[in-house]
Motif scaffolding. Structure first.
Motif, short mmCIF file in Angstrom:
data_model
loop_
_atom_site.label_atom_id
_atom_site.label_comp_id
_atom_site.label_asym_id
_atom_site.label_seq_id
_atom_site.Cartn_x
_atom_site.Cartn_y
_atom_site.Cartn_z
N GLU A 371 -6.35 75.57 63.54
CA GLU A 371 -6.22 75.36 62.10
C GLU A 371 -5.44 74.09 61.80
N GLU A 374 -7.67 71.07 62.44
CA GLU A 374 -8.66 70.94 61.37
C GLU A 374 -8.02 70.31 60.12
N ARG A 377 -7.57 66.58 60.71
CA ARG A 377 -8.84 65.87 60.67
C ARG A 377 -9.27 65.62 59.22
N GLN A 378 -9.04 66.62 58.38
CA GLN A 378 -9.40 66.44 56.97
C GLN A 378 -8.55 65.36 56.32
N VAL A 415 -12.17 69.55 68.41
CA VAL A 415 -12.07 70.47 67.25
C VAL A 415 -13.33 71.32 67.19
N THR A 417 -14.93 75.40 65.62
CA THR A 417 -14.67 76.59 64.77
C THR A 417 -14.09 77.70 65.61
#
Length: 457
Positions: A371, A374, A377-378, A415, A417
């Motif tokens: 998490e 992620e 990365r955003q 990365v 899911t």
């Protein structure tokens, strides 16, 4: 004094009272009949009401007779049930006609022995009077009727011969020229005194005729005044109309004429009582109609309640059947799910495999790191978008997209899911996470240097 004398003496005293007032033996008997009728008026009225109640059930009785024409026992049971539901006594409408009979018997004993009960003679005094009048002793029980009028005609001679009878009442036993102590004869023309014999013969005939007239008036009142069915009343009173006049005729021809006079008075007062009964009977019929309507409504309400109860019972039964079917299906599915080999309920009778669903295990530390990656990365994507937008505004030229650096390729590859995360041990994954962090730090420094150069230009 015997027990019979105790019963008869009050009636004899009543006749003597009426005689002292009227001075007529026949009128005294008529007044005696009136008193008896007044005493029995409530009982007669109850009998008339019972007859009207019976007439109201005639149609239902005929329906039962047609329905159970071949089963008399069942007909009797249903008829008795009908009488019980309506509160009607079948014998109540006929017994009232025979109520005067006990009083007639009492009056007969008084009239049959007038010297004993009306004049107060003892047997010794009777024997003395019989010897004085006829020269012989007559029967004490049966000879008083023949001696009664002679004692009246020779009263002074008897009192003078037997002083102890000086207080004896003086009673004339004739009425309209007829000796009421005598018994009528059917063949009156064969008697010595035809005129008096014919007068005696008229008493039974008038009594029987008045009985018939009384019945006719009763039926007329029932049909035209009370508006009951005439045919029904004729059927219910048919036997009484035949029996009572014949009985009256026989009584009056076999007993002293005094009883015939009493019977005539009874018939006259019966007719008068029929007219006096009209308001009471109208009120009774009105109340009976109201009770019939009330019972009808109650029956309808009971039927409606029974239908409602039956509907509710059917509904509950249907719900119970559905519940049982669902339980059977559930038990069947539970039995299938909880089966282990030959044992049907090995996992328990209430086992539900979907009650607590299971999911594959995932390391919470690894999920937290993923998490975080992620999120970084955003943020990088947002920063890259700002940078490219700034370059276009400064130069006014379009620039080709930069190829990703080897560090970014490494970062994007790493990365993934949560569903695609490999189920590896957490220990070898830690160095990779550190490398990602170092790469992220180096890329952040490079991005800052590039931003400074752009600002200088």
């Amino acid at each position: 004094m015997s027990a019979l004398s105790v019963i008869l003496t009050p009636f004899a005293k009543l006749i003597l009272l009426f005689y002292s007032i009227t001075g007529s033996y026949g009128v005294s008997l008529l007044l005696f009949a009136l008193v008896i009728r007044l005493i029995l008026f409530p009982v007669f009225l109850k009998g008339r009401k019972s007859m009207l109640s019976m007439s109201g059930l005639a149609e239902k009785q005929q329906e039962l007779a047609k329905k159970y024409a071949r089963n008399r026992e069942k007909y009797s049971q249903e008829l008795a049930k009908l009488y019980e539901e309506e509160g009607v006594k079948p014998s109540g409408g006929c017994l009232w006609s025979f109520l005067p009979m006990p009083f007639l018997m009492v009056l007969y004993l008084v009239v049959r022995q007038p010297l004993t009960y009306l004049l107060g003679m003892s047997q010794d005094q009777f024997n003395a009077v019989s010897s004085l009048l006829y020269g012989s002793v007559r029967d004490y029980s049966n000879g008083q009727l023949q001696m009664a009028q002679d004692v009246f005609l020779r009263h002074d001679e008897i009192v003078s011969a037997i002083p102890e009878l000086s207080n004896m009442p003086l009673i004339d036993f004739t009425f309209l020229g007829v000796n009421l102590s005598q018994t009528p004869h059917f063949l009156f023309w064969q008697q010595e005194n035809v005129g008096q014999a014919f007068g005696l013969w008229l008493i039974p005939v008038i009594s029987a005729a008045l009985g018939v007239v009384s019945m006719i008036i009763t039926n007329h009142i029932n049909a035209n005044v009370l508006h009951t069915r005439k045919s029904t009343m004729d059927q219910s009173a048919k036997m009484t109309m035949i029996i009572m006049p014949l009985f009256s005729l026989w009584i009056c021809f076999t007993l002293p004429a005094a009883l015939g006079v009493y019977w005539i008075g009874n018939s006259l007062f019966a007719m008068l009582s029929e007219f006096a009964n009209i308001p009471f009977l109208r009120s009774f019929l009105k109340k009976q109609a109201e009770d019939r309507e009330r019972r009808k409504k109650e029956a309808q309400e009971r039927a409606a309640q029974e239908r409602k109860a039956q509907a509710e019972a059917k509904k509950k039964a249907a719900e119970e059947r559905r519940r049982i079917q669902m339980e059977r299906k559930l038990n069947k599915s539970i039995a299938t799910a909880s089966r282990e080999g030959l044992r049907t309920y090995a996992r328990g009778r209430m086992y539900d495999p979907d009650r607590y669903p299971t999911f594959p295990y995932q390391d919470p530390n690894k999920l937290a790191k993923l998490e975080e990656i992620e999120r970084q990365r955003q943020e990088e994507e947002k920063a890259s978008a700002k940078k490219s937008k700034g370059k276009k505004g400064a130069k006014g030229e379009s620039s080709l997209p930069e190829s990703p650096s080897p560090q970014e390729e490494t970062k994007e590859t790493s990365v993934s899911t949560p569903d695609q995360a490999p189920a590896a041990d957490p220990s070898p994954a830690e160095p990779a996470a550190e490398e990602v962090e170092e790469t992220f730090v180096e890329e952040s420094f490079l991005e800052e240097a590039e931003e400074d150069q752009n600002e200088k230009k």
